[in-house]
Design a protein around this motif. Structure first.
Motif, PDB file in Angstrom:
ATOM      1  N   SER A  89       7.872  18.002 -16.219  1.00  0.00           N
ATOM      2  CA  SER A  89       8.399  18.893 -15.196  1.00  0.00           C
ATOM      3  C   SER A  89       9.924  18.935 -15.266  1.00  0.00           C
ATOM      4  O   SER A  89      10.579  17.959 -15.643  1.00  0.00           O
ATOM      5  N   ARG A  90      10.514  20.064 -14.881  1.00  0.00           N
ATOM      6  CA  ARG A  90      11.970  20.193 -14.819  1.00  0.00           C
ATOM      7  C   ARG A  90      12.513  19.783 -13.450  1.00  0.00           C
ATOM      8  O   ARG A  90      13.729  19.810 -13.238  1.00  0.00           O
ATOM      9  N   LEU A  91      11.636  19.436 -12.526  1.00  0.00           N
ATOM     10  CA  LEU A  91      12.103  19.051 -11.196  1.00  0.00           C
ATOM     11  C   LEU A  91      12.817  17.710 -11.259  1.00  0.00           C
ATOM     12  O   LEU A  91      12.363  16.774 -11.903  1.00  0.00           O
ATOM     13  N   ILE A  92      13.953  17.621 -10.558  1.00  0.00           N
ATOM     14  CA  ILE A  92      14.686  16.364 -10.499  1.00  0.00           C
ATOM     15  C   ILE A  92      14.216  15.566  -9.286  1.00  0.00           C
ATOM     16  O   ILE A  92      13.435  16.046  -8.465  1.00  0.00           O
ATOM     17  N   HIS A  93      14.685  14.335  -9.176  1.00  0.00           N
ATOM     18  CA  HIS A  93      14.315  13.472  -8.055  1.00  0.00           C
ATOM     19  C   HIS A  93      14.662  14.167  -6.731  1.00  0.00           C
ATOM     20  O   HIS A  93      15.715  14.773  -6.618  1.00  0.00           O
ATOM     21  N   PRO A  94      13.781  14.110  -5.727  1.00  0.00           N
ATOM     22  CA  PRO A  94      12.568  13.310  -5.630  1.00  0.00           C
ATOM     23  C   PRO A  94      11.319  13.944  -6.236  1.00  0.00           C
ATOM     24  O   PRO A  94      10.254  13.339  -6.167  1.00  0.00           O
ATOM     25  N   GLY A  95      11.419  15.148  -6.774  1.00  0.00           N
ATOM     26  CA  GLY A  95      10.357  15.627  -7.626  1.00  0.00           C
ATOM     27  C   GLY A  95       9.325  16.559  -7.056  1.00  0.00           C
ATOM     28  O   GLY A  95       8.167  16.507  -7.447  1.00  0.00           O
ATOM     29  N   ALA A  96       9.670  17.409  -6.115  1.00  0.00           N
ATOM     30  CA  ALA A  96       8.715  18.387  -5.604  1.00  0.00           C
ATOM     31  C   ALA A  96       9.486  19.556  -5.001  1.00  0.00           C
ATOM     32  O   ALA A  96      10.714  19.556  -4.973  1.00  0.00           O
ATOM     33  N   ARG A 130       0.830  -1.210   0.000  1.00  0.00           N
ATOM     34  CA  ARG A 130       0.000   0.000   0.000  1.00  0.00           C
ATOM     35  C   ARG A 130       0.864   1.260   0.000  1.00  0.00           C
ATOM     36  O   ARG A 130       0.400   2.310  -0.440  1.00  0.00           O
ATOM     37  N   VAL A 131       2.077   1.153   0.536  1.00  0.00           N
ATOM     38  CA  VAL A 131       2.999   2.293   0.553  1.00  0.00           C
ATOM     39  C   VAL A 131       4.364   1.846   0.066  1.00  0.00           C
ATOM     40  O   VAL A 131       4.699   0.651   0.103  1.00  0.00           O
ATOM     41  N   VAL A 132       5.153   2.808  -0.384  1.00  0.00           N
ATOM     42  CA  VAL A 132       6.524   2.539  -0.820  1.00  0.00           C
ATOM     43  C   VAL A 132       7.421   3.650  -0.294  1.00  0.00           C
ATOM     44  O   VAL A 132       6.960   4.746   0.033  1.00  0.00           O
ATOM     45  N   GLU A 133       8.715   3.376  -0.221  1.00  0.00           N
ATOM     46  CA  GLU A 133       9.685   4.409   0.166  1.00  0.00           C
ATOM     47  C   GLU A 133       9.744   5.471  -0.920  1.00  0.00           C
ATOM     48  O   GLU A 133       9.658   5.168  -2.110  1.00  0.00           O
ATOM     49  N   TRP A 134       9.905   6.731  -0.506  1.00  0.00           N
ATOM     50  CA  TRP A 134      10.024   7.809  -1.477  1.00  0.00           C
ATOM     51  C   TRP A 134      11.449   8.359  -1.471  1.00  0.00           C
ATOM     52  O   TRP A 134      12.217   8.147  -2.389  1.00  0.00           O
ATOM     53  N   TYR A 135      11.845   9.046  -0.412  1.00  0.00           N
ATOM     54  CA  TYR A 135      13.198   9.581  -0.325  1.00  0.00           C
ATOM     55  C   TYR A 135      13.510   9.883   1.135  1.00  0.00           C
ATOM     56  O   TYR A 135      12.622   9.970   1.974  1.00  0.00           O
ATOM     57  N   ASP A 136      14.790  10.024   1.444  1.00  0.00           N
ATOM     58  CA  ASP A 136      15.178  10.301   2.829  1.00  0.00           C
ATOM     59  C   ASP A 136      15.990  11.583   2.973  1.00  0.00           C
ATOM     60  O   ASP A 136      16.277  11.997   4.089  1.00  0.00           O
ATOM     61  N   GLN A 137      16.383  12.200   1.881  1.00  0.00           N
ATOM     62  CA  GLN A 137      17.116  13.454   1.993  1.00  0.00           C
ATOM     63  C   GLN A 137      16.950  14.283   0.733  1.00  0.00           C
ATOM     64  O   GLN A 137      16.618  13.770  -0.330  1.00  0.00           O
ATOM     65  N   VAL A 138      17.165  15.571   0.895  1.00  0.00           N
ATOM     66  CA  VAL A 138      17.030  16.514  -0.205  1.00  0.00           C
ATOM     67  C   VAL A 138      18.419  17.003  -0.600  1.00  0.00           C
ATOM     68  O   VAL A 138      19.157  17.502   0.256  1.00  0.00           O
ATOM     69  N   PRO A 139      18.796  16.875  -1.845  1.00  0.00           N
ATOM     70  CA  PRO A 139      20.120  17.334  -2.255  1.00  0.00           C
ATOM     71  C   PRO A 139      20.349  18.806  -1.896  1.00  0.00           C
ATOM     72  O   PRO A 139      19.531  19.673  -2.188  1.00  0.00           O
ATOM     73  N   GLY A 140      21.456  19.077  -1.214  1.00  0.00           N
ATOM     74  CA  GLY A 140      21.807  20.441  -0.885  1.00  0.00           C
ATOM     75  C   GLY A 140      21.063  21.046   0.284  1.00  0.00           C
ATOM     76  O   GLY A 140      21.237  22.231   0.589  1.00  0.00           O
ATOM     77  N   THR A 160      16.593  13.730   7.768  1.00  0.00           N
ATOM     78  CA  THR A 160      16.838  12.688   6.779  1.00  0.00           C
ATOM     79  C   THR A 160      16.016  11.421   7.011  1.00  0.00           C
ATOM     80  O   THR A 160      16.388  10.348   6.569  1.00  0.00           O
ATOM     81  N   ASP A 161      14.899  11.514   7.716  1.00  0.00           N
ATOM     82  CA  ASP A 161      14.033  10.352   7.893  1.00  0.00           C
ATOM     83  C   ASP A 161      13.440   9.933   6.548  1.00  0.00           C
ATOM     84  O   ASP A 161      13.134  10.771   5.696  1.00  0.00           O
ATOM     85  N   MET A 162      13.234   8.612   6.372  1.00  0.00           N
ATOM     86  CA  MET A 162      12.615   8.127   5.155  1.00  0.00           C
ATOM     87  C   MET A 162      11.166   8.611   5.065  1.00  0.00           C
ATOM     88  O   MET A 162      10.415   8.532   6.038  1.00  0.00           O
ATOM     89  N   ARG A 163      10.819   9.117   3.913  1.00  0.00           N
ATOM     90  CA  ARG A 163       9.431   9.489   3.636  1.00  0.00           C
ATOM     91  C   ARG A 163       8.766   8.352   2.878  1.00  0.00           C
ATOM     92  O   ARG A 163       9.379   7.739   1.994  1.00  0.00           O
ATOM     93  N   TYR A 164       7.509   8.082   3.231  1.00  0.00           N
ATOM     94  CA  TYR A 164       6.737   7.037   2.560  1.00  0.00           C
ATOM     95  C   TYR A 164       5.546   7.676   1.861  1.00  0.00           C
ATOM     96  O   TYR A 164       4.942   8.614   2.369  1.00  0.00           O
ATOM     97  N   ARG A 165       5.205   7.134   0.700  1.00  0.00           N
ATOM     98  CA  ARG A 165       4.046   7.618  -0.051  1.00  0.00           C
ATOM     99  C   ARG A 165       3.171   6.428  -0.436  1.00  0.00           C
ATOM    100  O   ARG A 165       3.625   5.275  -0.469  1.00  0.00           O
ATOM    101  N   GLY A 166       1.917   6.695  -0.731  1.00  0.00           N
ATOM    102  CA  GLY A 166       1.019   5.637  -1.152  1.00  0.00           C
ATOM    103  C   GLY A 166       1.403   5.098  -2.514  1.00  0.00           C
ATOM    104  O   GLY A 166       1.731   5.860  -3.426  1.00  0.00           O
ATOM    105  N   LYS A 167       1.381   3.792  -2.680  1.00  0.00           N
ATOM    106  CA  LYS A 167       1.751   3.198  -3.962  1.00  0.00           C
ATOM    107  C   LYS A 167       0.710   3.508  -5.031  1.00  0.00           C
ATOM    108  O   LYS A 167       1.045   3.785  -6.179  1.00  0.00           O
ATOM    109  N   THR A 168      -0.556   3.451  -4.642  1.00  0.00           N
ATOM    110  CA  THR A 168      -1.628   3.806  -5.586  1.00  0.00           C
ATOM    111  C   THR A 168      -2.466   4.958  -5.037  1.00  0.00           C
ATOM    112  O   THR A 168      -3.597   5.162  -5.461  1.00  0.00           O
ATOM    113  N   GLY A 169      -1.903   5.698  -4.089  1.00  0.00           N
ATOM    114  CA  GLY A 169      -2.612   6.821  -3.481  1.00  0.00           C
ATOM    115  C   GLY A 169      -2.478   6.798  -1.975  1.00  0.00           C
ATOM    116  O   GLY A 169      -2.265   5.740  -1.367  1.00  0.00           O
ATOM    117  N   MET A 170      -2.611   7.967  -1.356  1.00  0.00           N
ATOM    118  CA  MET A 170      -2.416   8.090   0.082  1.00  0.00           C
ATOM    119  C   MET A 170      -3.575   7.537   0.905  1.00  0.00           C
ATOM    120  O   MET A 170      -3.524   7.530   2.133  1.00  0.00           O
TER     121      MET A 170
END
Length: 222
Positions: A196-203, A78-88, A94-104
């Motif tokens: 979008s021009r945003l790079i990973h993780p994309g927001a 139901r959820v997957v890992e998203w990212y744990d840190q933001v470049p720069g 740096t905690d892991m963020r989780y997002r819904g695999k098919t929605g929150m």
């Protein structure tokens, strides 16, 4: 243990969490929700083939209780890992963020698997005699009964329900409910007409202190 019938009004994440605990304790739980599905601000909408999470976009699991639930949601995919840190951005945890695999809404759906759901049910009134009765406004005119009642809707809606039902919890609880204030926000849902021009993780996140603008490689946040 005596099994009880319990109604939980409100299918936001707090109501779903409460229903989950009560259900796993062996009680018969019905979750009542005015919307079409569970989740509250764990909200997902589909528009023109796109999936948009327009409430919470992710969560972190720091508490041991949430970590146990999160492990189960990962197993259920139901959820997957998203990212744990933001470049720069060393100022962002740096905690892991989780997002819904098919929605929150995925975690809320998992929490209510062992419960009965009464959706599209706008509660007009609650009554208390030997048991609690929950009455629907218009619609199918449903009436539900239970030994105990849990209300998790926002305080403004709760006070309006108490007024319609002639319920008064006493001066201190009512004063505390009336003192709660909410801050308005605006959510805009849109679909891009180009990549979008945003790079990973994309927001995009809020700017760091003393930074007025974020460049394309200073992305996503907490």
């Amino acid at each position: 243990m005596c099994t009880m019938r319990i109604i939980v009004i409100g299918a936001g994440i707090s109501g779903c969490s409460c229903a989950h605990k009560l259900s796993h304790a062996g009680h018969r739980v019905t979750v009542v929700e005015k919307g079409r599905g569970v989740g509250g601000r764990m909200a997902t909408r589909r528009m023109d083939g796109a999936r948009i999470d327009h409430g919470a976009q992710f969560y972190t699991a720091r508490d041991i209780r949430l970590q146990a639930l999160n492990n189960q949601w990962c197993k259920e995919e139901r959820v997957v890992e998203w990212y744990d840190q933001v470049p720069g951005r060393t100022d962002i945890p740096t905690d892991m963020r989780y997002r819904g695999k098919t929605g929150m809404t995925g975690p809320a759906k998992s929490l209510t698997q062992g419960c009965s759901l009464a959706l599209n049910f706008f509660v007009e009134k609650i009554e208390r005699t030997t048991r609690w009765k929950v009455l629907e406004r218009e619609g199918e005119g449903r009436a539900l009964e239970a030994d105990h009642l849990v209300i998790t809707m926002p305080s403004v809606q709760m006070l309006e329900l108490f007024d319609r039902s002639s319920v008064n919890l006493g001066n201190e609880p009512m004063n505390r409910l009336e003192a709660i204030r909410y801050t308005q926000c605006l959510a805009i849902l849109g679909i891009l007409d180009r990549p979008s021009r945003l790079i990973h993780p994309g927001a995009v996140t809020h700017p760091a202190k003393n930074i007025d603008w974020l460049s394309d490689n200073q992305v996503k946040g907490i």
